[in-house]
Design a protein around this motif. Sequence first.
Motif, short mmCIF file in Angstrom:
data_model
loop_
_atom_site.label_atom_id
_atom_site.label_comp_id
_atom_site.label_asym_id
_atom_site.label_seq_id
_atom_site.Cartn_x
_atom_site.Cartn_y
_atom_site.Cartn_z
N ARG A 173 0.81 -1.22 0.00
CA ARG A 173 0.00 0.00 0.00
C ARG A 173 0.84 1.26 0.00
N LYS A 174 2.05 1.18 0.52
CA LYS A 174 2.89 2.40 0.56
C LYS A 174 3.26 2.87 -0.85
N TYR A 175 3.14 1.99 -1.85
CA TYR A 175 3.43 2.36 -3.23
C TYR A 175 2.17 2.64 -4.04
N GLU A 176 1.02 2.62 -3.42
CA GLU A 176 -0.26 2.74 -4.13
C GLU A 176 -0.35 4.02 -4.95
N LEU A 177 -0.11 5.15 -4.34
CA LEU A 177 -0.24 6.43 -5.05
C LEU A 177 0.78 6.55 -6.17
N SER A 178 1.97 6.04 -5.92
CA SER A 178 3.01 6.06 -6.95
C SER A 178 2.60 5.20 -8.15
N LEU A 179 1.97 4.06 -7.88
CA LEU A 179 1.49 3.19 -8.95
C LEU A 179 0.42 3.90 -9.78
N TYR A 180 -0.52 4.55 -9.11
CA TYR A 180 -1.57 5.28 -9.84
C TYR A 180 -0.96 6.35 -10.73
N GLU A 181 0.03 7.05 -10.23
CA GLU A 181 0.68 8.11 -11.01
C GLU A 181 1.39 7.51 -12.23
N VAL A 198 7.41 -8.84 -4.20
CA VAL A 198 6.92 -7.74 -3.38
C VAL A 198 7.43 -7.87 -1.95
N ARG A 199 7.41 -9.08 -1.41
CA ARG A 199 7.88 -9.28 -0.04
C ARG A 199 9.38 -9.08 0.08
N LYS A 200 10.11 -9.33 -0.98
CA LYS A 200 11.56 -9.11 -0.97
C LYS A 200 11.90 -7.64 -1.15
N GLY A 201 10.90 -6.81 -1.39
CA GLY A 201 11.13 -5.38 -1.57
C GLY A 201 11.81 -5.06 -2.88
N LYS A 202 11.45 -5.79 -3.93
CA LYS A 202 12.10 -5.63 -5.23
C LYS A 202 11.60 -4.42 -6.03
N LEU A 203 10.67 -3.66 -5.50
CA LEU A 203 10.21 -2.49 -6.24
C LEU A 203 11.32 -1.46 -6.28
N LYS A 207 13.16 2.09 -6.29
CA LYS A 207 12.92 3.27 -5.45
C LYS A 207 12.08 4.32 -6.19
N ASP A 208 12.25 4.44 -7.50
CA ASP A 208 11.47 5.41 -8.25
C ASP A 208 10.12 4.84 -8.68
N GLY A 209 9.87 3.54 -8.36
CA GLY A 209 8.63 2.90 -8.79
C GLY A 209 7.52 3.05 -7.85
#
Length: 185
Positions: free
Chosen positions: A140-148, A176-181, A183-185
């Motif tokens: 969820r912490k990446y939700e807004l970034s994903l929408y953008e 996702v659990r490994k935190g592979k996203l 930083k700019d994603g």
Amino acid sequence: MENLLENSWAMVLIILVVNIVYVSFLTIRTIFTLKGQRYWAAFISVFEITVYIVGLGLVLDNLDQIQNVVAYALGFGLGVIVGMKIEEKLALGYITVNVISSNPDIEFTKQLRDKGYGVTSWFAYGMEGDRLAMQILTPRKYELSLYETIKNIDSKAFIVAYEPKQIRGGFWVKQVRKGKLNKDG
């Protein structure tokens, strides 16, 4: 401390702050309960009920002072807002986003994967022709970034998001659990 409690404005401020803290704890405990985090919920509830008893006691001991009741009610409302802000910052759990792009030729899936998102995609047929359908899982912490990101790739994309109750297996969970996203994603 006794002099502080005898000052009516200090009492109002204390009751207001105590109730903001109490309801913030209540909100966070509720979120942890809904997310299945029973031990965190139990831990937080110890502080929640302690603050609640102190605040309620102050109001009940001075029930003849209407400003204390108003402060209690106002503190409750403000506590809901503060608790929700805290929950937004914690952003617990995951979100699943279903996206339908009206342009199946866009390299949508690749662009999202390059940013570290796990994407499952397939071609679909809509009312006005071919579509690209995708399902994306992200914290969820990446939700807004994903929408953008989605909006930048296809401003007309149709988006539906929901929180999955349970997640098991698959590429998504591992990455996702490994935190592979990225930083700019």
